[in-house]
Design a protein around this motif. Structure first.
Motif, PDB file in Angstrom:
ATOM      1  N   SER A   1      90.656  32.670  34.168  1.00 28.59           N
ATOM      2  CA  SER A   1      91.226  31.699  35.002  1.00 28.59           C
ATOM      3  C   SER A   1      90.746  31.810  36.355  1.00 28.59           C
ATOM      4  O   SER A   1      91.164  30.652  37.204  1.00 28.59           O
ATOM      5  CB  SER A   1      92.659  32.062  35.080  1.00 28.59           C
ATOM      6  OG  SER A   1      92.956  33.112  36.012  1.00 28.59           O
ATOM      7  N   ARG A   2      89.511  32.354  36.602  1.00 31.75           N
ATOM      8  CA  ARG A   2      88.907  32.223  37.883  1.00 31.75           C
ATOM      9  C   ARG A   2      87.487  32.104  37.876  1.00 31.75           C
ATOM     10  O   ARG A   2      86.724  32.452  38.544  1.00 31.75           O
ATOM     11  CB  ARG A   2      89.304  33.568  38.660  1.00 31.75           C
ATOM     12  CG  ARG A   2      90.828  33.705  39.247  1.00 31.75           C
ATOM     13  CD  ARG A   2      90.802  34.609  40.340  1.00 31.75           C
ATOM     14  NE  ARG A   2      92.183  34.578  40.805  1.00 31.75           N
ATOM     15  CZ  ARG A   2      93.103  35.446  40.729  1.00 31.75           C
ATOM     16  NH1 ARG A   2      92.740  36.542  40.012  1.00 31.75           N
ATOM     17  NH2 ARG A   2      93.987  35.299  41.330  1.00 31.75           N
ATOM     18  N   GLY A   3      87.210  31.268  36.896  1.00 31.83           N
ATOM     19  CA  GLY A   3      85.623  30.894  36.653  1.00 31.83           C
ATOM     20  C   GLY A   3      84.694  31.952  36.264  1.00 31.83           C
ATOM     21  O   GLY A   3      83.621  32.087  36.707  1.00 31.83           O
ATOM     22  N   PHE A   4      85.329  32.957  35.207  1.00 36.72           N
ATOM     23  CA  PHE A   4      84.475  33.822  34.690  1.00 36.72           C
ATOM     24  C   PHE A   4      84.572  33.825  33.382  1.00 36.72           C
ATOM     25  O   PHE A   4      85.718  33.660  32.639  1.00 36.72           O
ATOM     26  CB  PHE A   4      84.957  35.207  35.287  1.00 36.72           C
ATOM     27  CG  PHE A   4      83.965  36.374  34.560  1.00 36.72           C
ATOM     28  CD1 PHE A   4      82.799  36.723  35.026  1.00 36.72           C
ATOM     29  CD2 PHE A   4      84.388  36.995  33.459  1.00 36.72           C
ATOM     30  CE1 PHE A   4      82.033  37.754  34.412  1.00 36.72           C
ATOM     31  CE2 PHE A   4      83.736  37.962  32.700  1.00 36.72           C
ATOM     32  CZ  PHE A   4      82.711  38.153  33.237  1.00 36.72           C
ATOM     33  N   SER A   5      83.606  33.889  32.651  1.00 38.61           N
ATOM     34  CA  SER A   5      83.524  34.209  31.004  1.00 38.61           C
ATOM     35  C   SER A   5      82.586  35.390  30.700  1.00 38.61           C
ATOM     36  O   SER A   5      81.485  35.406  31.343  1.00 38.61           O
ATOM     37  CB  SER A   5      83.041  32.630  30.442  1.00 38.61           C
ATOM     38  OG  SER A   5      81.675  32.612  30.659  1.00 38.61           O
ATOM     39  N   CYS A   6      82.730  35.814  29.406  1.00 38.51           N
ATOM     40  CA  CYS A   6      81.931  36.630  29.020  1.00 38.51           C
ATOM     41  C   CYS A   6      81.728  36.286  27.600  1.00 38.51           C
ATOM     42  O   CYS A   6      82.438  35.832  26.967  1.00 38.51           O
ATOM     43  CB  CYS A   6      82.261  38.264  29.141  1.00 38.51           C
ATOM     44  SG  CYS A   6      83.513  38.770  28.489  1.00 38.51           S
TER      45      CYS A   6
END
Length: 107
Positions: free
Chosen positions: A82-87
């Protein structure tokens, strides 16, 4: 900065992808250090007035780095998304091809 605004800002700026695909060449201490560096990047980005979209490739739930992050960070990776991070478990070159139309915004 509120979360929705930070996520919107991150989605409209350039993207930084950390390639975690070298675990087989790293010691346990180096993997732990990598996880710590990812946490610091995420924390600094979260507080930034101009956040970037931060992602990590080769970071699937079977990776040791993922295990380190999940063990130390309650809510990883779901709360981070939800804070602009993905993996992704996908390798960096595949992610680059998927974002080919956005290649000028990838770092």
């Amino acid at each position: 900065m509120e979360t929705a605004n930070a996520n919107t800002n991150a989605n409209t700026t350039f993207k930084v992808c950390i390639d975690c695909g070298f675990e087989d060449l790293m010691t346990t201490k180096e993997i732990s250090s990598l996880a710590n560096q990812i946490r610091h990047c995420y924390a600094a980005n979260k507080k930034s007035e101009n956040p970037v979209y931060l992602s990590a490739s080769n970071l699937g739930d079977a990776s040791v780095t993922f295990e380190h992050l999940a063990k130390v960070n309650n809510g990883f990776p779901d709360q981070w998304k939800s804070r602009g991070f993905s993996c992704s478990a996908e390798p960096l070159d595949k992610i680059m091809r998927m974002h080919d139309k956005d290649k000028d915004s990838l770092v």
